[in-house]
Design an enzyme around this catalytic site. Structure first.
Site, PDB file in Angstrom:
ATOM      1  N   GLU A   1     -11.945   6.036   4.201  1.00 23.68           N
ATOM      2  CA  GLU A   1     -11.342   6.931   5.191  1.00 23.68           C
ATOM      3  C   GLU A   1     -12.344   7.230   6.307  1.00 23.68           C
ATOM      4  O   GLU A   1     -11.974   7.319   7.475  1.00 23.68           O
ATOM      5  CB  GLU A   1     -10.848   8.231   4.549  1.00 23.68           C
ATOM      6  CG  GLU A   1      -9.686   8.080   3.593  1.00 23.68           C
ATOM      7  CD  GLU A   1      -8.355   7.713   4.234  1.00 23.68           C
ATOM      8  OE1 GLU A   1      -8.264   7.614   5.474  1.00 23.68           O
ATOM      9  OE2 GLU A   1      -7.387   7.516   3.468  1.00 23.68           O
TER      10      GLU A   1
ATOM     11  N   TRP B   1      -5.432   2.138   9.906  1.00 31.81           N
ATOM     12  CA  TRP B   1      -5.684   1.978   8.475  1.00 31.81           C
ATOM     13  C   TRP B   1      -5.495   0.537   8.032  1.00 31.81           C
ATOM     14  O   TRP B   1      -6.213   0.059   7.148  1.00 31.81           O
ATOM     15  CB  TRP B   1      -4.811   2.929   7.653  1.00 31.81           C
ATOM     16  CG  TRP B   1      -5.063   2.771   6.186  1.00 31.81           C
ATOM     17  CD1 TRP B   1      -4.225   2.238   5.255  1.00 31.81           C
ATOM     18  CD2 TRP B   1      -6.263   3.107   5.475  1.00 31.81           C
ATOM     19  NE1 TRP B   1      -4.829   2.228   4.011  1.00 31.81           N
ATOM     20  CE2 TRP B   1      -6.081   2.760   4.128  1.00 31.81           C
ATOM     21  CE3 TRP B   1      -7.485   3.673   5.865  1.00 31.81           C
ATOM     22  CZ2 TRP B   1      -7.061   2.958   3.155  1.00 31.81           C
ATOM     23  CZ3 TRP B   1      -8.453   3.868   4.885  1.00 31.81           C
ATOM     24  CH2 TRP B   1      -8.236   3.514   3.557  1.00 31.81           C
TER      25      TRP B   1
ATOM     26  N   TYR C   1       0.841  -1.199   0.000  1.00 32.26           N
ATOM     27  CA  TYR C   1       0.000   0.000   0.000  1.00 32.26           C
ATOM     28  C   TYR C   1       0.877   1.251   0.000  1.00 32.26           C
ATOM     29  O   TYR C   1       0.646   2.182  -0.783  1.00 32.26           O
ATOM     30  CB  TYR C   1      -0.938  -0.011   1.221  1.00 32.26           C
ATOM     31  CG  TYR C   1      -1.775   1.226   1.339  1.00 32.26           C
ATOM     32  CD1 TYR C   1      -2.858   1.436   0.495  1.00 32.26           C
ATOM     33  CD2 TYR C   1      -1.474   2.209   2.277  1.00 32.26           C
ATOM     34  CE1 TYR C   1      -3.628   2.589   0.580  1.00 32.26           C
ATOM     35  CE2 TYR C   1      -2.234   3.363   2.378  1.00 32.26           C
ATOM     36  CZ  TYR C   1      -3.315   3.544   1.526  1.00 32.26           C
ATOM     37  OH  TYR C   1      -4.060   4.696   1.613  1.00 32.26           O
TER      38      TYR C   1
END
Length: 190
Positions: free
Chosen positions: A48, A56, A26
């Site tokens: 988000e 995350w 990522y």
């Protein structure tokens, strides 16, 4: 802890990427890379929003299931979801089961579905700062900026939910509106 970490592959990355292969991928391929288009930005904005209060990596690991459950984040598809869909999602352990966030994504999808093609993209990118200096350290990375605050206010004015200034700054980072790869990271702007 150093702000840059050398991975087992010898690559210098922002330390937050750690040793997790998916997190490193990522970091290397997505975070800070220019992301354009209404659907991809709607997906990123939605994820988000789900991330608020969580790590995350939790969202990243659940992203494939989020995509299945939310119809590939096609705004018109998601906008058509009703109460039965919400209840179904609340039972799905493959996603974050938070009623307010689920309902916000559906409501936000209805707003996006009512926009002209390219309008969400243009709106979000209109808040990208004209100039942004990559940080030397994580201590220089803000949680909120005047641009993310303005983006949040405009989105809220239009009826969007779960789009606070901190969440919108995370969107700006992840979609490449700003480059917050720290000095020494192979992805940092030269």
């Amino acid at each position: 802890m150093s702000d840059v970490r050398i991975g087992s592959d010898g690559t210098a990355r922002c330390a937050w990427a750690g040793d997790d292969a998916e997190y490193q991928r990522y970091h290397d391929e997505e975070w800070g890379t220019t992301l354009r288009g209404d659907r991809p930005l709607f997906e990123k904005m939605s994820l988000e929003g789900f991330q608020a209060g969580l790590a995350w990596i939790t969202i990243l690991r659940k992203r494939p299931r989020f995509r299945e459950v939310f119809g590939g984040f096609e705004p018109a598809t998601v906008a058509a979801f009703g109460p039965d869909d919400v209840e179904r999602m609340l039972q799905d352990a493959g996603i974050i089961r938070h009623r307010g966030k689920i309902e916000a994504v559906i409501a936000n999808a209805a707003i996006v579905a009512g926009m002209a093609d390219g309008e969400l993209d243009g709106l979000l990118w209109s808040f990208a700062p004209a100039a942004h200096r990559s940080p030397a350290t994580f201590a220089e990375v803000p949680a909120v900026t005047p641009e993310s605050t303005a983006m949040s206010a405009e989105l809220r004015r239009r009826g969007f939910r779960f789009v606070g200034p901190t969440t919108m700054y995370a969107l700006m980072q992840s979609s490449g509106m700003v480059d917050d790869h720290v000095t020494g990271c192979w992805r940092a702007a030269a």
